[in-house]
Design a protein around this motif. Structure first.
Motif, PDB file in Angstrom:
ATOM      1  N   ALA A   1      12.738  31.624   1.669  1.00  0.00           N
ATOM      2  CA  ALA A   1      13.002  30.205   1.374  1.00  0.00           C
ATOM      3  C   ALA A   1      11.812  29.562   0.663  1.00  0.00           C
ATOM      4  N   SER A   2      10.592  29.936   1.081  1.00  0.00           N
ATOM      5  CA  SER A   2       9.407  29.289   0.513  1.00  0.00           C
ATOM      6  C   SER A   2       9.230  29.617  -0.965  1.00  0.00           C
ATOM      7  N   ASN A   3       9.772  30.743  -1.421  1.00  0.00           N
ATOM      8  CA  ASN A   3       9.702  31.070  -2.847  1.00  0.00           C
ATOM      9  C   ASN A   3      10.932  30.580  -3.598  1.00  0.00           C
ATOM     10  N   LEU A   4      12.119  30.699  -2.960  1.00  0.00           N
ATOM     11  CA  LEU A   4      13.350  30.287  -3.648  1.00  0.00           C
ATOM     12  C   LEU A   4      13.330  28.811  -4.009  1.00  0.00           C
ATOM     13  N   ILE A   5      12.587  28.010  -3.227  1.00  0.00           N
ATOM     14  CA  ILE A   5      12.627  26.567  -3.471  1.00  0.00           C
ATOM     15  C   ILE A   5      11.783  26.148  -4.681  1.00  0.00           C
ATOM     16  N   GLN A   6      10.882  27.023  -5.125  1.00  0.00           N
ATOM     17  CA  GLN A   6       9.919  26.580  -6.145  1.00  0.00           C
ATOM     18  C   GLN A   6      10.588  26.079  -7.433  1.00  0.00           C
ATOM     19  N   PRO A   7      11.619  26.780  -7.980  1.00  0.00           N
ATOM     20  CA  PRO A   7      12.240  26.231  -9.203  1.00  0.00           C
ATOM     21  C   PRO A   7      12.894  24.870  -8.973  1.00  0.00           C
ATOM     22  N   LEU A   8      13.334  24.605  -7.758  1.00  0.00           N
ATOM     23  CA  LEU A   8      13.941  23.294  -7.462  1.00  0.00           C
ATOM     24  C   LEU A   8      12.863  22.209  -7.429  1.00  0.00           C
ATOM     25  N   ILE A   9      11.679  22.575  -6.922  1.00  0.00           N
ATOM     26  CA  ILE A   9      10.554  21.625  -6.930  1.00  0.00           C
ATOM     27  C   ILE A   9      10.200  21.310  -8.384  1.00  0.00           C
ATOM     28  N   GLN A  10      10.218  22.352  -9.186  1.00  0.00           N
ATOM     29  CA  GLN A  10       9.884  22.182 -10.610  1.00  0.00           C
ATOM     30  C   GLN A  10      10.909  21.264 -11.281  1.00  0.00           C
ATOM     31  N   ALA A  11      12.187  21.513 -11.013  1.00  0.00           N
ATOM     32  CA  ALA A  11      13.238  20.688 -11.629  1.00  0.00           C
ATOM     33  C   ALA A  11      13.078  19.228 -11.227  1.00  0.00           C
TER      34      ALA A  11
END
Ligand SMILES: Cc1cc2nc3c(=O)[nH]c(=O)nc-3n(C[C@H](O)[C@H](O)[C@H](O)COP(=O)(O)OP(=O)(O)OC[C@H]3O[C@@H](n4cnc5c(N)ncnc54)[C@H](O)[C@@H]3O)c2cc1C
Ligand SMILES: NC(=O)c1ccc[n+]([C@@H]2O[C@H](COP(=O)([O-])OP(=O)(O)OC[C@H]3O[C@@H](n4cnc5c(N)ncnc54)[C@H](O)[C@@H]3O)[C@@H](O)[C@H]2O)c1
Length: 474
Positions: free
Chosen positions: A427-437
């Motif tokens: 989860a901690s890695n999968l969320i990174q593109p969403l943080i970027q968006a």
């Protein structure tokens, strides 16, 4: 007292109180100026010595073991044949203690820097006094003095065997039975760590709700998954702790009355408070709001709501959100502002994400569904919500996953992402593109269709969640 008045005041261009994120402020730009760094604890602060880094060094072997033990569903039988706590502990601290010591020696070796390994308090807004009575005046002072564990008044909380996160990682042996009090980040991470290494864990949470700042659906899934792995008791407190020979007798008080259980270790994880009180900030006329040193978006310390020239705050001492990446971002703001007083930078705190490294991992950024719906009702728009199970994408089939979900919240009219919440593997890695968006204003449909998603990677769970939102373009 006489001795103190006899000592001369040392003048510095910059004084930093706290060697966690504060230590990063000493850059080449200060080479020609006098700098003091003051820290009464272990050099390097919480994250390095007792926080993020050692905990994750325990999480990794533990979560890997847990993962192995759950492979039966895929037709692979694995056993945990041996766990050497001392080997793990020595690997963790063999690395960390050396970094802390090396960092201290490096700072002590710099000609323009004085290191004070003691606590300090303000005696005037620009003057600090250290525990041994040294007086330091700073043209600029940065307060980066962090937070500390809070231990509630439980009878027996001072017995040997009762720990906080500061001490529990240094145990001699892996405990057989651990009772953890709390339902926040630290409790969740250590419940996972000890379970994965083979301890029996009881996690006692005072109320019905764990991980209270999380989206309710994520917290519910955590309760289900945690409950499968260890003994999670809601609406339960520790009434008292007593000595029982070499062990502890812990009396839990819950909905069905009291029960006494045996434990080798009790971990109290009931929150951390800002160290602002240790600075004597209020006495020096500085504002303390919500228990933390008040600062503005430029990290300037406030007095009577107005910035005090030359005083700055960063990290846990001045923030109700206690996260290392936030403390580091605030340190970057301070670092710039110390040198560019006419072009002040501000810390962007719109989308501060976090992850809880329990099993399964949890990560979040932005608003919960409840917060988003409240804001939408107030401001007159609608929200779209999509929950995507890991188990419904190709890699989730490979994993036979029944734990993970991605929940996205967006504005229905524009597709602007308002919140992202993930529980499950990576989860901690999968969320990174969403943080970027969210940080760069990329709406949901454009994020989903404006790029390729590697097939059949687990990240497709994020793509499918985006495509499942009722927003323009979908
Ligand atoms: C167990 C645990 C796990 C964590 N895991 C994560 C994680 O995975 N990810 C994450 O983002 N965050 C995590 N955190 C939170 C993170 O560690 C903190 O938010 C961060 O370290 C705060 O940094 P800081 O620079 O503000 O303070 P600190 O690093 O705490 O530094 C403050 C320093 O100031 C010193 N000090 C205090 N008062 C005085 C005084 N009066 N005079 C002189 N010195 C003083 C202290 O000794 C300390 O060394 C974790 C915290 C804990 C406890
Ligand atoms: N992965 C990470 O980023 C990470 C990991 C660990 C810690 N941290 C940071 O450190 C902070 C401190 O962690 P924490 O878990 O101690 O705090 P927390 O605020 O996350 O949780 C505290 C828990 O203790 C409970 N509690 C409070 N007082 C109590 C009492 N008297 N009796 C029983 N229960 C009580 C609360 O209800 C809550 O469940 C976190 O808020 C987080 O910011 C971050």
């Amino acid at each position: 007292m006489t001795q103190q008045t006899q000592r001369e005041t040392e003048d510095y261009d910059l004084i930093i109180v706290g060697s966690g994120s504060g230590n990063s402020l000493i850059t080449d730009a200060w080479d020609e100026r006098r700098v003091a760094i003051v820290d009464g604890g272990v050099f390097g602060g919480t994250c390095l010595n007792v926080g993020c880094i050692p905990t994750k060094m325990y999480v990794y072997p533990s979560a890997t073991a847990l993962h192995g033990l759950e492979l039966d569903r895929l037709g692979v039988g694995m056993e945990r044949t041996g766990v050497s706590w001392p080997a793990i502990r020595d690997r963790v601290f063999g690395r960390i203690d050396a970094i802390s010591q090396g960092g201290l020696e490096y700072r002590e070796g710099l000609e323009n820097v004085d290191v004070y390994t003691e606590y300090a308090r303000l005696v005037e807004p620009h003057v600090l006094e250290t525990a041994s009575g040294a007086r330091l005046r700073g043209e600029q002072i940065v307060f980066a003095s962090g937070s500390r564990s809070v231990v509630p008044e439980i009878p027996g909380a001072d017995l040997p065997g009762v720990h906080t996160s500061d001490t529990v990682m240094r145990l001699e042996e892996l405990p057989r039975d651990v009772v953890i009090l709390g339902g926040g980040f630290i409790a969740a991470e250590f419940a996972g760590i000890f379970t994965g290494l083979g301890s029996r864990v009881i996690q006692a949470n005072r109320s019905e709700r764990v991980l209270r700042e999380h989206d309710a659906e994520i917290a519910e899934r955590y309760v289900r998954e945690a409950g499968r792995q260890w003994d999670l008791r809601l609406n339960t407190e520790i009434a008292r702790i007593e000595r029982d020979g070499e062990r502890l007798a812990v009396t839990l008080s819950g909905e069905d009355g009291e029960e006494t259980v045996g434990a080798d270790v009790v971990l109290v994880a009931t929150g951390r408070r800002s160290n602002v009180d240790l600075l004597g900030a209020e006495e020096a006329g500085l504002d303390v709001v919500d228990g933390v040193l008040a600062v503005d978006e430029h990290q300037r310390v406030l007095s009577g709501g107005e910035p005090v020239p030359g005083l700055w705050g960063l990290g846990d001492v001045s923030s109700t959100t206690q996260l290392k990446h936030l403390a580091n971002a605030q340190a970057r703001t301070v670092s710039h502002n110390l040198l560019h007083p006419d072009e002040l930078a501000a810390t962007d705190e719109r989308y501060v994400p976090h992850a809880v490294f329990t099993t399964p991992q949890i990560a979040a950024v932005g608003q919960t569904q409840e917060q988003a719906e409240e804001a939408a009702a107030r401001e007159g728009y609608e929200v779209a919500v999509k929950v995507q199970d890991y188990g419904d994408v190709a890699y989730g089939w490979a994993m036979e996953d029944k734990q993970g979900l991605v929940k996205l919240i967006a504005r229905r009219d524009t597709g602007e992402l308002l919140g992202a919440h993930i529980i499950g593997t990576e989860a901690s890695n999968l969320i990174q593109p969403l943080i970027q968006a969210m940080s760069f204003g990329l709406p949901a449909h454009r994020m989903a269709r404006g790029q390729y998603w590697i097939h059949p990677a687990l990240a497709e769970v994020v793509e499918n969640a985006l495509l499942g939102l009722e927003v323009p373009g979908n």
